[in-house]
Design a protein around this motif. Structure first.
Motif, short mmCIF file in Angstrom:
data_model
loop_
_atom_site.label_atom_id
_atom_site.label_comp_id
_atom_site.label_asym_id
_atom_site.label_seq_id
_atom_site.Cartn_x
_atom_site.Cartn_y
_atom_site.Cartn_z
N HIS A 168 0.83 -1.20 0.00
CA HIS A 168 0.00 0.00 0.00
C HIS A 168 0.87 1.25 0.00
O HIS A 168 0.61 2.21 -0.74
CB HIS A 168 -0.92 -0.01 1.22
N MET A 169 1.91 1.26 0.82
CA MET A 169 2.82 2.39 0.87
C MET A 169 3.51 2.60 -0.47
O MET A 169 3.68 3.73 -0.93
CB MET A 169 3.86 2.18 1.97
N ALA A 170 3.89 1.49 -1.11
CA ALA A 170 4.64 1.59 -2.37
C ALA A 170 3.77 2.03 -3.53
O ALA A 170 4.27 2.62 -4.50
CB ALA A 170 5.28 0.24 -2.70
N SER A 171 2.47 1.77 -3.46
CA SER A 171 1.60 2.02 -4.61
C SER A 171 1.60 3.49 -5.02
O SER A 171 1.48 3.81 -6.21
CB SER A 171 0.18 1.55 -4.31
N ALA A 172 1.74 4.39 -4.04
CA ALA A 172 1.74 5.81 -4.37
C ALA A 172 3.02 6.25 -5.07
O ALA A 172 3.10 7.37 -5.57
CB ALA A 172 1.54 6.64 -3.10
N GLY A 173 4.00 5.36 -5.11
CA GLY A 173 5.27 5.72 -5.74
C GLY A 173 5.29 5.59 -7.24
O GLY A 173 6.29 5.94 -7.87
N PHE A 174 4.19 5.11 -7.83
CA PHE A 174 4.16 4.86 -9.26
C PHE A 174 2.85 5.33 -9.87
O PHE A 174 1.83 5.42 -9.18
CB PHE A 174 4.35 3.36 -9.54
N SER A 175 2.89 5.59 -11.16
CA SER A 175 1.66 5.94 -11.88
C SER A 175 0.71 4.74 -11.85
O SER A 175 1.13 3.60 -12.05
CB SER A 175 1.99 6.31 -13.32
N PRO A 176 -0.59 4.98 -11.64
CA PRO A 176 -1.54 3.86 -11.62
C PRO A 176 -1.68 3.15 -12.96
O PRO A 176 -2.12 2.01 -13.02
CB PRO A 176 -2.86 4.51 -11.19
N VAL A 177 -1.30 3.83 -14.04
CA VAL A 177 -1.41 3.22 -15.37
C VAL A 177 -0.06 3.23 -16.08
O VAL A 177 0.00 3.14 -17.30
CB VAL A 177 -2.46 3.95 -16.23
N GLY A 178 1.01 3.34 -15.31
CA GLY A 178 2.33 3.49 -15.90
C GLY A 178 3.02 2.18 -16.20
O GLY A 178 2.39 1.14 -16.35
N HIS A 179 4.34 2.21 -16.22
CA HIS A 179 5.16 1.07 -16.60
C HIS A 179 5.28 0.08 -15.45
O HIS A 179 5.34 0.47 -14.29
CB HIS A 179 6.54 1.55 -17.04
N ASP A 236 2.40 11.96 -10.63
CA ASP A 236 2.89 11.78 -9.26
C ASP A 236 1.71 11.82 -8.28
O ASP A 236 0.88 12.73 -8.33
CB ASP A 236 3.89 12.90 -8.92
N ARG A 237 1.66 10.84 -7.38
CA ARG A 237 0.59 10.79 -6.38
C ARG A 237 1.08 11.17 -4.99
O ARG A 237 0.35 11.02 -4.02
CB ARG A 237 -0.04 9.39 -6.37
N ARG A 238 2.33 11.65 -4.91
CA ARG A 238 2.87 12.13 -3.63
C ARG A 238 3.06 13.65 -3.61
O ARG A 238 2.86 14.29 -2.58
CB ARG A 238 4.19 11.42 -3.31
N TRP A 239 3.48 14.20 -4.74
CA TRP A 239 3.66 15.65 -4.86
C TRP A 239 2.88 16.13 -6.09
O TRP A 239 2.91 15.46 -7.12
CB TRP A 239 5.14 16.02 -5.02
N ARG A 240 2.23 17.27 -5.99
CA ARG A 240 1.51 17.82 -7.14
C ARG A 240 2.51 18.13 -8.26
O ARG A 240 3.44 18.91 -8.07
CB ARG A 240 0.77 19.10 -6.76
N SER A 241 2.32 17.53 -9.41
CA SER A 241 3.26 17.75 -10.50
C SER A 241 3.23 19.20 -10.98
O SER A 241 4.25 19.71 -11.48
CB SER A 241 2.98 16.79 -11.66
#
Length: 287
Positions: A168-179, A236-241
């Motif tokens: 769960h913690m790691a999921s925010a580190g990546f795009s939900p539809v990314g690589h 980015d789901r941690r900082w506003r791009s």
């Protein structure tokens, strides 16, 4: 300050790498130098709850033309995780500069991912002689850019986190539809969190917050006169791009948004991230 060699360490899918443990102020700091010793130096600084392994996919893309140095900040990876040493951003930067001194690096382009960008900034503040230029990857410019989430730190009684909590913690580190990140590498990165102590985990998070509360990064960087590249995954789901534009307050700063990528472009699309870094580094070599 002392140093020892250990060539046994490498991340998933990585070629064997030189690995060294340096003793700084009584604490062991792990560094990985790769590439030609006489090539221009790139220092790669990971973010909170990560390690040198977060850069593993990037290393073979950068070493043909650069000496690439990765470091485990205190409290992370194979570095010490003491309770009595400072995790302040300024002290992490001081140790990083001392590590470069020990391995004979006199000038380097400093690359920081996420909170590693704060350490890179503090290093430029403390050691302008050492820093040729800076590249920040998905580093929030200030706390107002932070996307509010559930607490990333489980209660002390729950440490280390469960596998479910880690994912769960790691999921925010990546795009939900990314690589897709290779599963073996993802598990190694989760192991880095498992290997932290609750003290080192929370102390590094609080130190980053304190550094940003004192002064936003664009304000710090604007007075340093160092060339600056800012890369930011648009998803980015941690900082506003959109906050990446705050760095345009730094004279001459180059800001590039990366469509389709999240908080970790170095893992989500290493070739695209490496290409941007190499193009930026080449402009510094030509100066």
């Amino acid at each position: 300050m002392t140093a020892s060699d250990d060539r046994s360490y490498a991340g998933a899918g990585a070629a064997p790498t030189e690995s060294r443990v340096l003793t700084l102020d009584g604490d062991d700091i792990h560094v990985c130098p790769d590439g030609p010793r006489d090539a221009p130096a790139l220092l790669l600084i990971h973010g909170s709850a990560s390690s040198t392994r977060s850069w593993t996919p990037m290393v073979p893309l950068l070493t043909p033309t650069h000496r690439v140095i990765r470091i485990d900040l205190l409290g992370h990876g194979r570095s010490a995780k003491p309770t009595g040493s400072s995790y302040a951003i300024s002290d992490q930067a001081r140790r990083t500069g001392a590590a470069l001194d020990l391995i004979g690096v006199r000038r380097a382009v400093i690359v920081g991912h996420s909170s590693g960008g704060a350490v890179a900034t503090a290093l430029a503040e403390a050691r302008p002689d050492l820093v040729t230029a800076l590249a920040l990857i998905n580093t929030g410019p200030g706390l107002d850019a932070l996307i509010t989430q559930e607490s990333a730190a489980p209660a002390l009684a729950q440490w280390p986190p469960t596998d479910e909590q880690l994912h769960h913690m790691a999921s925010a580190g990546f795009s939900p539809v990314g690589h897709r990140i290779p599963e073996e590498l993802l598990e190694e990165l989760l192991d880095d969190v498992r290997g932290m102590t609750y003290h080192s985990f929370t102390s590094t998070m609080l130190s980053t917050r304190a550094y940003l509360e004192q002064r936003a990064l664009p304000d710090r960087l604007a007075v340093l006169g160092k060339p600056l590249l800012v890369l930011f995954g648009e998803d980015d789901r941690r900082w506003r791009s959109s906050s990446a534009s705050d760095y345009l307050a730094v004279p001459g700063a180059v800001v590039e948004l990366l469509p389709g990528l999240g908080h970790s472009p170095l893992l989500e699309d290493p070739p695209r991230t490496a290409a941007a870094l190499l193009a930026f580094a080449a402009t510094q070599a030509a100066r």
